[in-house]
Design a protein around this motif. Structure first.
Motif, PDB file in Angstrom:
ATOM      1  N   SER A   1      -8.437   2.802   7.923  1.00  0.00           N
ATOM      2  CA  SER A   1      -7.157   2.447   8.541  1.00  0.00           C
ATOM      3  C   SER A   1      -7.261   1.207   9.409  1.00  0.00           C
TER       4      SER A   1
ATOM      5  N   TYR B   1      -1.706   6.489   4.404  1.00  0.00           N
ATOM      6  CA  TYR B   1      -1.102   6.321   5.731  1.00  0.00           C
ATOM      7  C   TYR B   1      -1.618   7.424   6.650  1.00  0.00           C
TER       8      TYR B   1
ATOM      9  N   CYS C   1       1.282  11.119   2.814  1.00  0.00           N
ATOM     10  CA  CYS C   1       0.524  10.063   3.488  1.00  0.00           C
ATOM     11  C   CYS C   1      -0.885   9.938   2.944  1.00  0.00           C
TER      12      CYS C   1
ATOM     13  N   ARG D   1       0.804  -4.303   9.607  1.00  0.00           N
ATOM     14  CA  ARG D   1       1.281  -2.934   9.745  1.00  0.00           C
ATOM     15  C   ARG D   1       0.242  -2.074  10.434  1.00  0.00           C
TER      16      ARG D   1
ATOM     17  N   ARG E   1      -7.408  -1.971   7.326  1.00  0.00           N
ATOM     18  CA  ARG E   1      -6.121  -2.290   6.724  1.00  0.00           C
ATOM     19  C   ARG E   1      -5.180  -2.901   7.753  1.00  0.00           C
ATOM     20  N   ARG E   2      -5.234  -2.401   8.989  1.00  0.00           N
ATOM     21  CA  ARG E   2      -4.371  -2.944  10.034  1.00  0.00           C
ATOM     22  C   ARG E   2      -4.736  -4.388  10.344  1.00  0.00           C
TER      23      ARG E   2
ATOM     24  N   ASN F   1      -1.738  -0.685  -0.913  1.00  0.00           N
ATOM     25  CA  ASN F   1      -0.403  -0.281  -0.474  1.00  0.00           C
ATOM     26  C   ASN F   1       0.621  -0.293  -1.595  1.00  0.00           C
TER      27      ASN F   1
ATOM     28  N   TYR G   1       0.097   1.185   9.428  1.00  0.00           N
ATOM     29  CA  TYR G   1      -0.144   2.232   8.443  1.00  0.00           C
ATOM     30  C   TYR G   1      -0.107   3.596   9.124  1.00  0.00           C
TER      31      TYR G   1
ATOM     32  N   ASP H   1       4.909   2.359  11.922  1.00  0.00           N
ATOM     33  CA  ASP H   1       5.664   1.573  10.938  1.00  0.00           C
ATOM     34  C   ASP H   1       7.012   2.193  10.626  1.00  0.00           C
TER      35      ASP H   1
ATOM     36  N   SER I   1      -5.550  -5.360   0.297  1.00  0.00           N
ATOM     37  CA  SER I   1      -4.601  -4.579   1.078  1.00  0.00           C
ATOM     38  C   SER I   1      -3.324  -4.329   0.294  1.00  0.00           C
TER      39      SER I   1
END
Length: 352
Positions: free
Chosen positions: A51, A92, A87, A60, A54-55, A25, A62, A120, A21
């Motif tokens: 997404s 994002y 993004c 976050r 990643r969350r 990022n 994102y 975010d 991650s």
């Protein structure tokens, strides 16, 4: 074929999901060798970030929010496209959130957005960004935000602006060089503070050329085609009408051109018209519109990148993060020399 997951990347690279991650990022706390190993694993697995994964891997969402008024305009479309480009590069997502500038509960609505949707960070566009109550609420909720084209009174360094005042002064110089002294200006709605810079630029240019600003030539539209047409008729009905009309946006300039056509006034032989923004409409008018090209998409892309940097904590020195992107004159067919009869009149009687 099964799609690779962030877990697959972590296993192949022999690192934690959190480390993957961080690489995704672009966070600085990853050793170069580890970063290279993760990137190679993603390449081998043909992995594209998810997404939701990643969350789960971090704290976050994102997700960036874009707050705007006046939905459906080309300006907002350009803002969205620019932000989306940034993004995509940084993986994002974007939440498009239309609001009403005049809503008395707007600041509370924004607070609910930040808390319930868990964006975010937030991109603020005019005229929403000019509301102190909105900015105060974002500070109160500790929501990172970056402002696009705020009014001149906005003192935060987290902003992206353009040289509205300077470039509008240059437009006046250009018209004066064509022999125009009867130069009118149709400003935008008062609540668009950034557009006030355009009026000030007009006044700067007039003063620099020694041309008196006549109150009758300075009128306030509301940024719409209809207001440009209304004020175009008004200005052209004056006993001494202007020979050039400069508008704070292209929509109003197109309205002025229609008013002139309805009166049988030739553009640019009898009247020069100029706008601001360089939206598609500027190419579609007849004649094509002289205007000022505002780098709207680039401003939004820059703002989104600044916001992501702020979210990641790369903003220890915020004075390094404000940006001014340059607008420039685009000369087309709607402007030309002042009519000969006007120049002759000035020679005989002088400017009054």
């Amino acid at each position: 074929m099964k799609k690779s997951t962030i877990n697959d990347v972590a296993e192949l690279a022999n690192v934690s999901i959190k480390t993957v991650s961080r690489v995704l990022n672009h966070e600085p706390r990853v050793r170069p060798a580890t970063k290279e190993r993760v990137q190679k694993a993603m390449e081998m697995l043909n992995y594209s970030p998810n997404s939701s994964a990643r969350r789960l891997a971090g704290n976050r969402a994102y997700l960036l929010g874009i707050l705007y008024d006046d939905p459906g305009t080309e300006y907002i479309s350009n803002i969205q496209n620019g932000a989306l480009k940034a993004c995509r590069d940084d993986h994002y997502d974007i939440l498009i959130f239309p609001v009403r500038y005049t809503d008395p509960n707007l600041s509370d609505t924004i607070a609910d957005l930040v808390s319930s949707v868990r964006v975010d960070g937030v991109l603020l566009t005019p005229p929403v960004c000019d509301l102190e109550s909105v900015r105060a609420k974002l500070h109160e909720t500790n929501a990172p935000h970056v402002v696009i084209s705020p009014g001149s009174g906005y003192d935060s360094q987290w902003k992206v602006v353009t040289n509205d005042r300077e470039v509008c002064s240059l437009m006046v110089h250009y018209l004066a060089d064509l022999g125009h002294e009867r130069i009118a200006f149709i400003s935008g709605a008062k609540h668009h503070h950034a557009i006030a810079n355009r009026l000030n630029g007009y006044k700067d240019g007039m003063a620099q050329r020694g041309i008196r600003v006549r109150n009758a030539y300075c009128v306030e539209g509301d940024n719409t085609f209809e207001s440009g047409m209304t004020w175009g008729h008004h200005l052209l009905d004056l006993a001494k009408p202007p020979t050039a009309i400069f508008c704070a946006n292209d929509d109003m300039a197109a309205g002025v051109m229609k008013a002139a056509h309805q009166k049988g006034i030739s553009i640019p032989r009898d009247l020069s018209v100029a706008g601001f923004d360089d939206v598609r409409l500027a190419h579609q008018t007849w004649p094509s519109l002289t205007t000022i090209r505002q780098p709207t998409q680039a401003m939004a892309e820059t703002a989104a990148k600044l916001l992501i940097a702020r979210i990641r904590g790369n903003g220890d020195k915020p004075e390094h993060f404000d940006r001014e992107l340059e607008s420039r004159l685009v000369i087309r067919s709607s402007t030309g020399p002042a009519p000969d009869w006007v120049v002759s009149e000035w020679v005989q009687s002088g400017w009054d």
